[in-house]
Write a protein that holds these residues in place. Structure first.
Motif, short mmCIF file in Angstrom:
data_model
loop_
_atom_site.label_atom_id
_atom_site.label_comp_id
_atom_site.label_asym_id
_atom_site.label_seq_id
_atom_site.Cartn_x
_atom_site.Cartn_y
_atom_site.Cartn_z
N LEU A 36 5.88 21.07 -7.85
CA LEU A 36 4.63 20.65 -7.25
C LEU A 36 3.97 21.81 -6.49
O LEU A 36 4.66 22.63 -5.88
CB LEU A 36 4.87 19.49 -6.28
CG LEU A 36 5.66 18.29 -6.85
CD1 LEU A 36 5.79 17.20 -5.79
CD2 LEU A 36 5.01 17.75 -8.11
N VAL A 37 2.67 21.83 -6.52
CA VAL A 37 1.88 22.84 -5.81
C VAL A 37 0.88 22.09 -4.94
O VAL A 37 0.10 21.26 -5.45
CB VAL A 37 1.14 23.78 -6.78
CG1 VAL A 37 0.27 24.77 -6.02
CG2 VAL A 37 2.14 24.52 -7.67
N GLY A 38 0.90 22.36 -3.63
CA GLY A 38 -0.01 21.62 -2.76
C GLY A 38 -0.19 22.28 -1.41
O GLY A 38 0.33 23.38 -1.15
N LYS A 39 -0.92 21.62 -0.56
CA LYS A 39 -1.19 22.10 0.79
C LYS A 39 0.11 22.21 1.58
O LYS A 39 1.14 21.63 1.23
CB LYS A 39 -2.16 21.17 1.49
CG LYS A 39 -3.56 21.15 0.89
CD LYS A 39 -4.31 22.44 1.21
CE LYS A 39 -5.79 22.33 0.84
NZ LYS A 39 -6.55 23.53 1.25
N GLY A 40 0.05 22.92 2.71
CA GLY A 40 1.24 23.17 3.49
C GLY A 40 1.94 21.93 3.99
O GLY A 40 3.17 21.93 4.15
N TRP A 41 1.20 20.84 4.22
CA TRP A 41 1.80 19.61 4.74
C TRP A 41 2.49 18.80 3.64
O TRP A 41 3.22 17.86 3.94
CB TRP A 41 0.75 18.74 5.41
CG TRP A 41 -0.57 18.66 4.70
CD1 TRP A 41 -1.71 19.35 5.01
CD2 TRP A 41 -0.90 17.86 3.54
NE1 TRP A 41 -2.73 19.02 4.12
CE2 TRP A 41 -2.25 18.12 3.21
CE3 TRP A 41 -0.17 16.97 2.75
CZ2 TRP A 41 -2.89 17.50 2.15
CZ3 TRP A 41 -0.80 16.35 1.68
CH2 TRP A 41 -2.15 16.63 1.39
N ALA A 42 2.27 19.13 2.38
CA ALA A 42 2.78 18.29 1.29
C ALA A 42 4.31 18.30 1.24
O ALA A 42 4.93 17.29 0.90
CB ALA A 42 2.20 18.76 -0.04
N GLY A 43 4.93 19.44 1.57
CA GLY A 43 6.38 19.51 1.53
C GLY A 43 7.02 18.54 2.49
O GLY A 43 8.01 17.86 2.14
N SER A 44 6.49 18.44 3.70
CA SER A 44 7.03 17.50 4.69
C SER A 44 6.80 16.06 4.24
O SER A 44 7.69 15.22 4.34
CB SER A 44 6.37 17.74 6.05
OG SER A 44 6.76 16.78 7.00
#
Length: 326
Positions: A36-44
């Motif tokens: 997955l590739v996304g904004k910094g908050w997506a991992g949390s």
């Protein structure tokens, strides 16, 4: 033999990532490893699902470099040779793929048809979740019904962080979590219901603690408009999801945290104004835990919101999360 991955570009908005989650779960259920590739908050936010989430860097060149680095992990998945699926509908997402030599499937929005290896006509109606779900189905070549609930998994570490945060602030029992902020406008009107401060006072008068988790730039307004509430700023989204899941009641605008609340099975009342409810109402089993309230031509009255909120509070408690729903 390890199956090659499918790169998935997440949307830039929290609510869209949440309603796109069933599409990710469908792909994963087919045995496809996801990158997955996304904004910094997506991992949390998505940590409970165990997927690899790459932080999207700023700037075109670093983004193209990221895509090129991920390209060797992907392989042909359709006659057209698909490496990536774009849940993001922006022009830039498709341009980054094209410049990196990544072959992508996605909706032909924002003048990007020529940049996609497999452009699809965008949906013209229906809930936003269905658009993402149907995109995954088209890629897989299947026809499946979407789930009744989103089922956002909360990571154990996030639950532990939420527990510690509540204990540190002296919150040991039930509480209401309000989400009074909303980014942007709809049809030129604010998406923020103006009755939240009065509702907070009413709930606190009953002895129910009220919590707020303001995002960047929202803390001053939270402390000004809700002086007696417990304000928890800068909470990571995974921890925020755990706080929402544990809440006795969540009342929200049309906003990302409202969609998270529905996705984790919280008792939610979504107060909608100019929002198109058919497209953006929280997705979940209505009446049981997820409810929406909208008045013709304007905002619902405070008395009606308070009545509906009280009805949710008066319902017997059930296990946390969507798995316990009938």
């Amino acid at each position: 033999m390890t199956r090659p991955a499918l790169i998935v570009r997440l949307h830039n908005w929290i609510g869209d990532v949440v309603v796109g989650l069933p599409a990710l779960q469908l792909l994963a259920a087919q045995g496809i490893p996801l990158q997955l590739v996304g904004k910094g908050w997506a991992g949390s936010l998505l940590a409970g699902h165990g997927w690899t989430v790459h932080r999207l860097p700023a700037g075109l060149r670093p983004r193209v470099a990221l895509w090129r680095g991920l390209r060797p992990q992907a392989a042909d998945r359709a006659p057209q040779g698909i490496d990536a699926l774009l849940l993001a509908t922006s022009f830039s997402a498709a341009l980054e793929c094209r410049l990196a030599g990544v072959r992508a499937i996605g909706y032909a929005t924002d003048h990007r048809r020529g940049l996609l290896a497999r452009p699809l006509p965008p949906p013209t109606e229906g809930h936003a979740l269905l658009g993402y779900w149907q995109l995954a189905c088209r890629h897989l070549g299947i026809n499946a019904a979407p789930p009744a609930d989103i089922g956002l998994a909360v990571a154990p570490a996030a639950t532990a962080q939420a527990d510690a945060l509540l204990a540190g602030r002296g919150v040991r029992g039930d509480y209401a979590l309000l989400c009074p902020f909303a980014t942007g406008t709809m049809k030129g009107q604010s998406k923020s219901w103006p009755g939240f401060p009065a509702l907070a006072r009413s709930l606190m008068a009953q002895g129910l603690p009220v919590l707020l988790c303001p995002g960047p730039g929202e803390e001053p307004a939270a402390r000004r408009d809700f002086p007696q509430a417990l304000v928890l700023p800068d909470v990571p989204l995974g921890t925020y999801a755990a706080l929402l899941q544990r809440a006795r009641l969540v009342v929200a605008n049309d906003t990302g945290p409202g969609h998270i609340a529905a996705a984790v099975g919280a008792p939610l009342l979504s107060v909608l104004g100019p929002t198109d409810a058919a497209q953006w109402a929280p997705w979940g089993r209505q009446v049981q835990r997820v409810q929406s309230l909208q008045a013709p031509g304007g905002w619902p009255a405070l008395a009606e919101v308070a009545r509906r909120a009280q009805a949710l509070l008066d319902r017997p408690t059930s296990p946390v999360g969507v798995d316990g729903l009938a």
